[in-house]
Every structure is written in C-alpha cells, then in structure tokens.
Design a protein around this motif. Structure first.
Motif, mmCIF file in Angstrom:
data_model
loop_
_atom_site.group_PDB
_atom_site.id
_atom_site.type_symbol
_atom_site.label_atom_id
_atom_site.label_comp_id
_atom_site.label_asym_id
_atom_site.label_seq_id
_atom_site.Cartn_x
_atom_site.Cartn_y
_atom_site.Cartn_z
ATOM 1 N N GLN A 149 69.526 -22.841 5.673
ATOM 2 C CA GLN A 149 68.899 -21.513 5.631
ATOM 3 C C GLN A 149 67.995 -21.392 4.413
ATOM 4 N N VAL A 176 63.667 -20.991 4.082
ATOM 5 C CA VAL A 176 62.920 -20.021 3.281
ATOM 6 C C VAL A 176 61.886 -20.736 2.412
ATOM 7 N N ASP A 190 71.291 -4.537 -1.642
ATOM 8 C CA ASP A 190 70.401 -4.986 -0.579
ATOM 9 C C ASP A 190 69.300 -5.895 -1.122
ATOM 10 N N SER A 191 68.697 -6.640 -0.216
ATOM 11 C CA SER A 191 67.723 -7.658 -0.610
ATOM 12 C C SER A 191 66.474 -7.066 -1.254
ATOM 13 N N THR A 220 74.623 -12.896 -2.833
ATOM 14 C CA THR A 220 73.323 -13.159 -2.203
ATOM 15 C C THR A 220 73.472 -14.056 -0.984
ATOM 16 N N ASP A 221 72.524 -13.930 -0.079
ATOM 17 C CA ASP A 221 72.456 -14.818 1.077
ATOM 18 C C ASP A 221 70.985 -15.142 1.340
ATOM 19 N N ASN A 222 70.696 -15.711 2.493
ATOM 20 C CA ASN A 222 69.316 -16.120 2.790
ATOM 21 C C ASN A 222 68.358 -14.935 2.869
ATOM 22 N N THR A 223 68.862 -13.740 3.230
ATOM 23 C CA THR A 223 67.976 -12.570 3.297
ATOM 24 C C THR A 223 67.507 -12.171 1.901
ATOM 25 N N HIS A 224 68.382 -12.294 0.902
ATOM 26 C CA HIS A 224 67.982 -12.006 -0.478
ATOM 27 C C HIS A 224 66.947 -13.023 -0.964
ATOM 28 N N GLU A 264 64.956 -14.868 0.823
ATOM 29 C CA GLU A 264 63.684 -14.713 1.538
ATOM 30 C C GLU A 264 62.881 -13.537 0.992
ATOM 31 N N GLU A 265 63.534 -12.429 0.719
ATOM 32 C CA GLU A 265 62.819 -11.271 0.176
ATOM 33 C C GLU A 265 62.247 -11.581 -1.205
#
Length: 313
Positions: free
Chosen positions: A58, A62, A270-271, A296-300, A302-303
């Motif tokens: 993931q 990104v 949130d991201s 954190t995860d991939n959404t963080h 990526e943002e």
C-alpha cells in the motif's frame, strides 16, 4: 542508473517513509506482537507475512502514484541479539531474513524503494530510565549494525532514541558500517529528549563524537504539533538544527511519550488534519522526510504525499 540512498537524500527535495505497521496489524488483522522481538518474527508465519506484504505494498503504491522515493524499514526495532536469543526465533537469521523479505517486495514494484535496517534502544523507548552508556551502547548495538551491513541494506535507522548517551553509542556502531544512517529521537513538546537534552545539544554531541556523521536527524512516534513546539523552542532555533534536523514519522496523537506508553486505546486523527500539520512543518522548518507511525495508514501517507506534491509544483 539507480541512485544510492545518500544521493537520493542529497538530490530529492522530499522523501516518503512508510506509515504505521504494528498498530495496523493489531487493528486490521488481529495480529499481536511477539513479546520478545515484536514484529520481526512475522515473516516466518504465512498469514502474518502476507499481512505485512499488503501493508508495505500500500505504501509502495502511494510512492509510485506521486513519483516520490520511499524509505521502508525492516520491522526489527526490538530484534537485538539479547531479545532474539530469548525468543522462539533464536535459531533463525532474523535480521538477514527481514532484509531479504523487504528486498523481494522491492523487486516486485517500480516504485523508488530504499530498504533500511531498523534499530532501537535496548530498553523502554518511552522512558529515560535504565538506558545504556556510550560504551555499553556501542558494544550492544554493533552486533545488529554489522548484520544489516552484511545484508546490504541501503541505510540504517535508529528510532525513538530517548537518551543521548545511548544515541551516541548507537551512532558510533552505525558509522563503522560505512552505510548512511539516521538517528531519530523520542522528544517532548519542550524540545528535549526524555533525559532532558535539547535537540540542538543532542545533534551537536553526536556530530562531535562521530567521524562519519549521521545523514540527518529525525523524530518519530510524535504528533507534528509536538515537533512544531519542540523546534520552536529558543534553544532549538539554531543553524545546527535547521541544517541537520530533516524528518518525522508522525504519530496521530498529541499525547506525551509517557501517556502514549500507558494508553490502552489507539489515539488517531484524520488524514487531512495530519497532512495539514505536516505541511506546516515543511513550510516552517524545511523538513524533507515525511512518514507515519502509530495511528497512521495508507490514507494518511497518501494525503501527505498529495499535499507535498502540491506545495512543490
């Protein structure tokens, strides 16, 4: 021609790092850490290895999407000689096998991936107590550093170092490998390590004690707002800090190290909010390495990558 990590660091304005692993494995896959070596033994279990693979891929996705180099590190912070010898993995080549695992993933992507050997303090990173002297730290950490050199990692990375003497000893062990290396501190809002050393004084001391200095300094497992406060302290507003302190792997919680260590629930944000705070660090302190830690995860990631691309276009 593929550039080595030190060249990438010197050339590229911005570099990504991976986001959270341990908390995501627990939260999303119900995979618990090993009591001795934490995540480092997961590669020997098919399901755990697959979960790790999915998370790393993931983050690779990104990096490729935004055409940014990405630093990824072996999940070996707790895999020192002492802990491995007390674990069920004592007959395995834990360090070498974790490096091989990440290198195989690197070969399967066209993202610009750099594999680092992750090292950590001997004791509790969230406490200033019972940490090693310079001499003891050099002796203790040399074993792991040498194995990472033999495994041919791209760089070495010492994380959440809470005290100056052990960080110096770690740096001295790392410099002998001739690999580029980074020291990342555990810091508080007051701009000090847990033993009360200012970021400025820690950098000056480590640079003085080493011949081959760290490539740069960072922090991890702290919120961007905590770092903002830390770097804004008068004693850290120095040319040394501005030139040498270059990155963060951000925690999504603003709790102190002591509060985080005793927290039963994951604290997250949130991201978009996290990315805003990371961009503020970029604008204010000219950091260049941005990644994630707990929460954190991939959404963080990526943002953060998306916003960083916007500010440099």
């Amino acid at each position: 021609m593929i550039m080595n990590f030190e060249d990438i660091f010197n050339k590229d304005e911005l570099i990504l790092m991976e986001g959270g692993l341990g908390e995501r494995l627990k939260r999303e896959y119900n995979i618990q850490k090993d009591n001795n070596i934490s995540l480092a033994g997961h590669i020997y279990d098919e399901n755990k290895r697959q979960a790790l693979t999915e998370l790393f891929k993931q983050y690779f996705t990104v990096a490729k999407k935004y055409d940014m180099p990405i630093m990824v590190t072996t999940p070996t912070r707790r895999a020192n000689k002492e802990r491995i010898s007390c674990s069920i993995f004592k007959e395995s080549n834990v360090i070498e096998d974790n490096v091989r695992f990440l290198k195989q993933l690197k070969e399967e992507t066209t993202a610009k991936v750099y594999v680092g050997g992750l090292m950590g303090c001997k004791g509790d990173a969230y406490s200033k107590d019972e940490h090693l002297s310079i001499e003891s730290a050099f002796e203790f950490h040399t074993w792991q550093a040498d194995l990472f050199k033999k495994a041919n990692v791209d760089f070495l990375y010492a994380v959440i170092m809470p005290t100056l003497p052990e960080a110096i000893g770690m740096a001295k062990a790392m410099e002998l490998t001739l690999l580029p290396y980074i020291i990342s501190f555990m810091i508080k809002k007051d701009g000090k390590l847990l033993d009360g050393t200012t970021i400025n004084d820690a950098i000056v001391a480590i640079d003085k004690y080493t011949t081959r200095k760290p490539l740069c300094y960072m922090t991890n497992c702290v919120h961007p707002k905590v770092l903002n406060s830390a770097l804004s302290q008068e004693y850290n507003e120095t040319s040394v800090v501005k030139e040498r302190f270059k990155g963060i792997q951000a925690n999504t919680s603003e709790l102190s190290p002591e509060e985080l260590d005793n927290c039963a629930e994951l604290k997250t944000s949130d991201s978009i909010s996290l990315a805003n705070d990371m961009i503020n660090l970029y604008n204010k302190f000219n950091l260049k390495i941005f990644g994630g830690c707990c929460g954190t995860d991939n959404t963080h990631i990526e943002e953060i990558a998306k916003r960083l691309n916007q500010v440099i276009l």
